[in-house]
Scaffold this active site. Structure first.
Site, PDB file in Angstrom:
ATOM      1  N   ASP A  47       0.810  -1.217   0.000  1.00 26.99           N
ATOM      2  CA  ASP A  47       0.000   0.000   0.000  1.00 26.99           C
ATOM      3  C   ASP A  47       0.844   1.268   0.000  1.00 26.99           C
ATOM      4  OD1 ASP A  47      -2.298  -1.716   0.332  1.00 26.99           O
ATOM      5  OD2 ASP A  47      -1.654  -1.915   2.406  1.00 26.99           O
ATOM      6  N   HIS A  96      -4.602  -1.694  -5.896  1.00 27.99           N
ATOM      7  CA  HIS A  96      -4.004  -0.453  -6.384  1.00 27.99           C
ATOM      8  C   HIS A  96      -5.117   0.550  -6.576  1.00 27.99           C
ATOM      9  CE1 HIS A  96      -0.248  -2.521  -8.225  1.00 27.99           C
ATOM     10  NE2 HIS A  96      -0.209  -2.413  -6.923  1.00 27.99           N
TER      11      HIS A  96
END
Ligand code: IMP
Length: 468
Positions: free
Chosen positions: A31, A59
């Protein structure tokens, strides 16, 4: 004749050397904002390829104010004409791919450039059931008081990732994307696999909690596979051959890492890791390309740390400060929605990851999230059982025993703190950042020993500083 056979490979070698592509790899626990960097760089490359992980990755990319959340399809798909390749090292949940295709198509994105390896393994319904059952079993039967040396849940995304990779390595009971295109041989295999999976799942869940019989009915699963094949057959092919052809003809490939280095199955904080090779070393195997096809390795890290799921995180924050960083950084999982654990930047971990990947450049993301804090801490060493160390122990149990040693800096930007009231999100050049923010970046660059190439000061593509 002999000269012809000698000359052709020589030309291919020259093209390959020129074409050396770019890898975008997370240096923390995922992340980090890799999607944004991939999105920025996709237009400078001829194809984007994923080589690891599955729908556990998430994503999120903001394009013209619109947020796109992708799990399996490489974010290169958002660029018209750039093939988005899912390599053999990825574990594919066809249901998720079909869902992403439908969502993207509904928003006007052309998905015809999506190519999925016929050798990528399929996440089957029993893999998700096993993932869930194992986590439950670990919670009940584990020994939570005994640290990482004991048994406790990994805190997986429950997307069936571990069980699918385990089947890949076990071989006989695995199903690959190419198998979906051969229904005549798939059904007999399913007829052999389903009873085995039913027995295994029954043993894991215990009497009375076994999966319903129809969930493991070979004919029902064959029908599901037929639906997947109907939706995806035009996308499934030999992606290694495709990539090798592209590389030999001088095209540049952007390799999009999923998950991140500290979650790498070999080099991460084991056992609190994912099940694939997430570092740059996973590219040749997971995409089926030579090592020489990677020239630039961009290591992506946040200006702080975050982690989802279990496992040690020496710089973890709690209380009000953690809530502030979590909210400002929108630190809630793209895949599971779980609130992420947040902490100060751990430079010991980032440097370890950068060295392991051979990072040639750094991307520092979410710098704006730290603006306005009175002071900022950065972990520059650990205090462990053997005393002070700057070495990262890539083992869950060992990392659990260290305490961070911090360097404290004055805050910057956002109104309070040392750098004045500058709004970081509008900066487009380094010189437009407050001096405190520049000092923070200098510390990162010096400690890690790798030049910073990109600084991200907001979620939008435009909110980026590129350093030549
Ligand atoms: P799994 O990959 O679902 O087996 O989960 C294993 C561990 O990796 C868990 O702690 C997950 O939260 C973590 N994980 C897997 N993929 C990602 C990711 O893309 N970002 C952050 N954490 C991840």
């Amino acid at each position: 004749m002999p000269t012809m056979t000698l000359l052709a490979p020589a030309r291919a070698d020259a093209a390959r050397a020129l074409a050396a592509g770019t890898a975008v790899i997370g240096l923390q626990w995922g992340d980090e904002g890799k999607g944004k960097i991939v999105h920025l760089l996709a237009e400078r490359h001829d194809a984007v390829a994923r080589f690891n992980g599955g729908a556990n990755a998430g994503h999120s990319v903001v394009v013209n104010g619109e947020r796109f959340a992708l799990h399996l399809i490489p974010s290169g798909i958002l660029h018209k004409g750039v093939p988005a390749i899912v390599g053999n090292g990825v574990v594919v949940d066809p249901e998720q791919v079909l869902k992403e295709i439908a969502t993207l198509s509904a928003r006007g994105i052309d998905c015809s450039g999506l190519v999925i390896s016929d050798r990528a393994h399929v996440v089957m319904p029993w893999h998700k059931a096993e993932d869930e059952a194992r986590e439950k079993w670990l919670l009940q039967a584990g020994s939570p008081g005994t640290g990482t040396g004991g048994l406790r849940p990994i805190g997986t995304t429950k997307r069936g990732i571990g069980p699918c990779y385990a089947d890949k390595v076990q071989r006989a009971t695995a199903i690959r994307m190419g198998d979906l295109l051969r229904p005549e041989t798939l059904l007999p295999r399913l007829q052999a696999i389903c009873p085995l999976k039913a027995a295994l799942l029954g043993a894991l869940t215990g009497p009375g909690a076994e999966p319903p019989a129809e969930a493991l009915d070979p004919h029902a699963i064959a029908a599901l596979c037929a639906r997947w094949a109907a939706g995806l057959h035009g996308h499934i092919r030999d992606t290694s051959a495709l990539l090798l052809d592209l590389i030999d003809s001088g095209k540049r490939i952007l390799f999009e890492g999923a998950n991140a280095t500290l979650l790498d199955v070999d080099h991460g904080t084991y056992p609190f890791v994912t099940s694939s090779a997430c570092a740059a070393s996973g590219i040749p195997g997971g995409a089926g390309v030579p090592m020489s096809s990677i020239g630039t390795v961009l290591g992506v890290c946040k200006a702080y740390s975050s982690r989802v799921g279990g496992g040690p995180m020496p710089t973890e924050l709690s209380g009000e400060l953690a809530d502030k960083v979590r909210t400002r950084g929108r630190e809630f999982g793209t895949t599971t929605g779980r609130p992420r654990r947040v902490g100060w930047l751990d430079l010991v971990g980032v440097r370890y990851a950068a060295r392991l990947n051979g990072a040639t450049g750094l991307c520092v993301m979410l710098l704006d999230v730290l603006a306005g804090l009175d002071e900022i801490k950065v972990c520059i060493a650990y205090d462990g059982p053997g005393g002070r160390t700057e070495r990262f122990p890539p083992d869950g149990a060992a990392l659990e025993q260290v305490r961070p040693i911090y360097q404290t800096m004055r805050g910057f930007g956002g109104g309070s703190g040392g750098g004045g009231g500058a709004d970081l999100t509008t900066a487009r050049r380094l010189g437009e950042l407050p001096p405190g923010a520049r000092a923070y970046l200098e510390l990162i660059e010096r400690f890690v020993g790798v030049p910073i190439r990109f600084v991200s000061v907001g979620p939008d593509r435009a909110q980026t500083i590129e350093i030549e």
